[in-house]
Design an enzyme around this catalytic site. Structure first.
Site, mmCIF file in Angstrom:
data_model
loop_
_atom_site.group_PDB
_atom_site.id
_atom_site.type_symbol
_atom_site.label_atom_id
_atom_site.label_comp_id
_atom_site.label_asym_id
_atom_site.label_seq_id
_atom_site.Cartn_x
_atom_site.Cartn_y
_atom_site.Cartn_z
ATOM 1 N N VAL A 15 0.843 -1.204 0.000
ATOM 2 C CA VAL A 15 0.000 0.000 0.000
ATOM 3 C C VAL A 15 0.881 1.258 0.000
ATOM 4 C CG1 VAL A 15 -1.771 1.315 1.231
ATOM 5 C CG2 VAL A 15 -1.884 -1.180 1.214
ATOM 6 N N HIS A 177 -14.629 0.057 9.235
ATOM 7 C CA HIS A 177 -14.042 -0.626 8.082
ATOM 8 C C HIS A 177 -13.933 -2.112 8.409
ATOM 9 C CE1 HIS A 177 -11.881 -1.063 4.431
ATOM 10 N NE2 HIS A 177 -10.725 -1.337 4.976
HETATM 11 N N1 NAD Z 1 -7.644 1.028 5.378
HETATM 12 C C1 NAD Z 1 -7.714 0.291 4.302
HETATM 13 O O1 NAD Z 1 -8.648 0.411 3.524
HETATM 14 C C2 NAD Z 1 -6.641 -0.724 4.002
HETATM 15 C C3 NAD Z 1 -6.573 -1.321 2.736
HETATM 16 C C4 NAD Z 1 -5.533 -2.197 2.469
HETATM 17 C C5 NAD Z 1 -4.603 -2.502 3.461
HETATM 18 N N2 NAD Z 1 -4.730 -1.947 4.691
HETATM 19 C C6 NAD Z 1 -3.775 -2.218 5.759
HETATM 20 O O2 NAD Z 1 -2.574 -1.516 5.483
HETATM 21 C C7 NAD Z 1 -1.481 -2.199 6.114
HETATM 22 C C8 NAD Z 1 -0.357 -2.397 5.099
HETATM 23 O O3 NAD Z 1 -0.750 -3.290 4.083
HETATM 24 P P1 NAD Z 1 0.289 -3.707 2.936
HETATM 25 O O4 NAD Z 1 -0.462 -4.562 1.983
HETATM 26 O O5 NAD Z 1 1.019 -2.520 2.425
HETATM 27 O O6 NAD Z 1 1.292 -4.624 3.786
HETATM 28 P P2 NAD Z 1 2.834 -4.914 3.444
HETATM 29 O O7 NAD Z 1 3.228 -6.082 4.276
HETATM 30 O O8 NAD Z 1 3.035 -4.996 1.979
HETATM 31 O O9 NAD Z 1 3.595 -3.603 3.965
HETATM 32 C C9 NAD Z 1 3.705 -3.266 5.309
HETATM 33 C C10 NAD Z 1 5.087 -2.649 5.500
HETATM 34 O O10 NAD Z 1 5.178 -2.133 6.826
HETATM 35 C C11 NAD Z 1 6.554 -2.228 7.192
HETATM 36 N N3 NAD Z 1 6.743 -2.059 8.636
HETATM 37 C C12 NAD Z 1 6.481 -2.923 9.648
HETATM 38 N N4 NAD Z 1 6.827 -2.387 10.825
HETATM 39 C C13 NAD Z 1 7.310 -1.145 10.566
HETATM 40 C C14 NAD Z 1 7.817 -0.094 11.374
HETATM 41 N N5 NAD Z 1 7.909 -0.236 12.719
HETATM 42 N N6 NAD Z 1 8.232 1.039 10.770
HETATM 43 C C15 NAD Z 1 8.148 1.189 9.434
HETATM 44 N N7 NAD Z 1 7.682 0.217 8.614
HETATM 45 C C16 NAD Z 1 7.270 -0.930 9.176
HETATM 46 C C17 NAD Z 1 6.935 -3.626 6.686
HETATM 47 O O11 NAD Z 1 8.348 -3.777 6.609
HETATM 48 C C18 NAD Z 1 6.249 -3.647 5.328
HETATM 49 O O12 NAD Z 1 7.109 -3.204 4.290
HETATM 50 C C19 NAD Z 1 -2.077 -3.480 6.689
HETATM 51 O O13 NAD Z 1 -2.377 -3.308 8.057
HETATM 52 C C20 NAD Z 1 -3.352 -3.654 5.899
HETATM 53 O O14 NAD Z 1 -4.316 -4.436 6.592
HETATM 54 C C21 NAD Z 1 -5.724 -1.062 4.968
#
Ligand code: NAD
Length: 310
Positions: A15, A177
């Site tokens: 994301v 959500h």
């Molecule tokens: N609100 C929405 O509509 C919506 C939609 C899609 C995804 N999401 C949420 O967004 C989040 C991210 O999803 P994604 O698909 O990008 O996951 P992803 O695993 O591809 O990316 C998450 C990133 O966060 C990084 N990370 C972890 N701990 C960290 C820290 N302390 N500091 C900095 N970076 C850190 C990881 O290294 C990873 O690169 C998830 O919680 C997902 O459920 C929300």
């Protein structure tokens, strides 16, 4: 001195990196990508910068592990944390993401005390509530992305069913959500024509059900992660509304203090988004049936917030 808006994106995963892509293409500002993984945000930032000459966008793109590089951001988008795998609900992410969000929001707020925080990490309403507590920011400057995506999913399904352009389909989804989100077909129109004049009730219900399960449908297909193109596009539409002071009316997770009879929680409602962040919560005259759905959804969000044990 004039300068471009500074947009920091914490979490350079699916994301976060896709948000950076939209920020670049829309020339929303200079972008800082932060992630704990060494080298990865640096690599993605450099790669993105090198698409500038092809796509004709200017801007600086920095990848980092150091929150000091985010200093004086105008907007900080938080996407760091675990995403769902098949069979998981968003609530299953609460404990792991609570730790991550506490850490990154505290570091972001210290570097950019005047920023607007846009939360994306799930469970969304709960993590947005946590972010407000940790940052101590005023309610106008902490909000979450959910409703734009949920409405986009409903709009997509309506457009597919009626074989019309998505551009002509407007919709509103309120609530938390999660599985209790509240799609409001009464506010769905196709170029001003109420949906009820174009589709029988059973088809509307079927599309609502698909919208509710819209995230899970994609998780099931991807198997290794969750959706990110539409979530990132939705997030950056909110960021654009704020950095360009567009005063857009979009459904967002906003802090409520009595609106819709709800207090002290984050919940998806239509708001006006501009340079000040959430400039106004728009209160609709919902029917009793709609209000019941709102109350059920709010109860679910409240249970999740209690799980934080703040
Ligand atoms: N609100 C929405 O509509 C919506 C939609 C899609 C995804 N999401 C949420 O967004 C989040 C991210 O999803 P994604 O698909 O990008 O996951 P992803 O695993 O591809 O990316 C998450 C990133 O966060 C990084 N990370 C972890 N701990 C960290 C820290 N302390 N500091 C900095 N970076 C850190 C990881 O290294 C990873 O690169 C998830 O919680 C997902 O459920 C929300």
């Amino acid at each position: 001195m004039m300068r471009r808006p500074k947009i920091s994106i914490v979490g350079a995963g699916n994301v976060g990196a896709t948000c950076a892509h939209w920020a670049a293409v829309k020339e929303l500002g200079d972008v800082v990508l932060v992630d704990v993984v060494e080298g990865m945000p640096q690599g993605k930032a450099l790669d993105l910068a090198q698409s500038g000459p092809v796509e004709d966008f200017d801007g600086s793109f920095v990848g980092t592990q150091d929150f000091r590089d985010t200093a004086n951001s105008d907007v900080v988008v938080i996407t760091s944390g675990m995403a769902r795998k098949p069979g998981m609900t968003r609530e299953d992410l609460l404990e792991a993401n609570k730790q991550i969000i506490t850490k990154v929001v505290s570091a972001s707020a210290a570097q950019s005390p005047g920023a607007i925080l846009v939360m994306v990490t799930n469970p969304l309403d709960t993590m947005t509530y946590l972010a407000r507590k940790v940052s101590g920011f005023p309610k106008a400057r902490v909000l979450g992305q959910a409703g734009v995506l949920d409405a986009a999913r409903f709009r997509t399904f309506v457009a597919m069913e009626l074989e019309v352009s998505v551009e002509d389909v407007q919709a509103l989804v309120m609530g938390g959500h999660g599985d209790t989100m509240v799609p409001l077909p009464r506010y769905c129109t196709v170029s001003g024509i109420p949906l009820s004049e174009l589709m029988p009730p059973d088809r509307i219900e079927a599309l609502i059900a698909r919208t509710r399960d819209g995230g899970a449908e994609i998780v099931k297909l991807l198997k290794t992660g969750s959706a990110y193109y539409a979530p990132a596009a939705s997030t950056m539409q909110m960021v654009e509304a704020m950095v360009r002071d567009k005063k857009r009316v979009l459904p967002c997770a906003a802090y409520l203090e009595g609106e819709y009879g709800l207090r002290d929680l984050y919940f998806g409602v239509p708001v006006r988004l501009g340079a000040q962040g959430v400039e106004k919560v728009i209160e609709l005259a919902l029917t009793e049936g709609e209000m019941n759905l709102v109350r059920t959804s709010a109860a679910a969000v409240r249970r999740s917030i209690e799980e934080l044990k703040l």
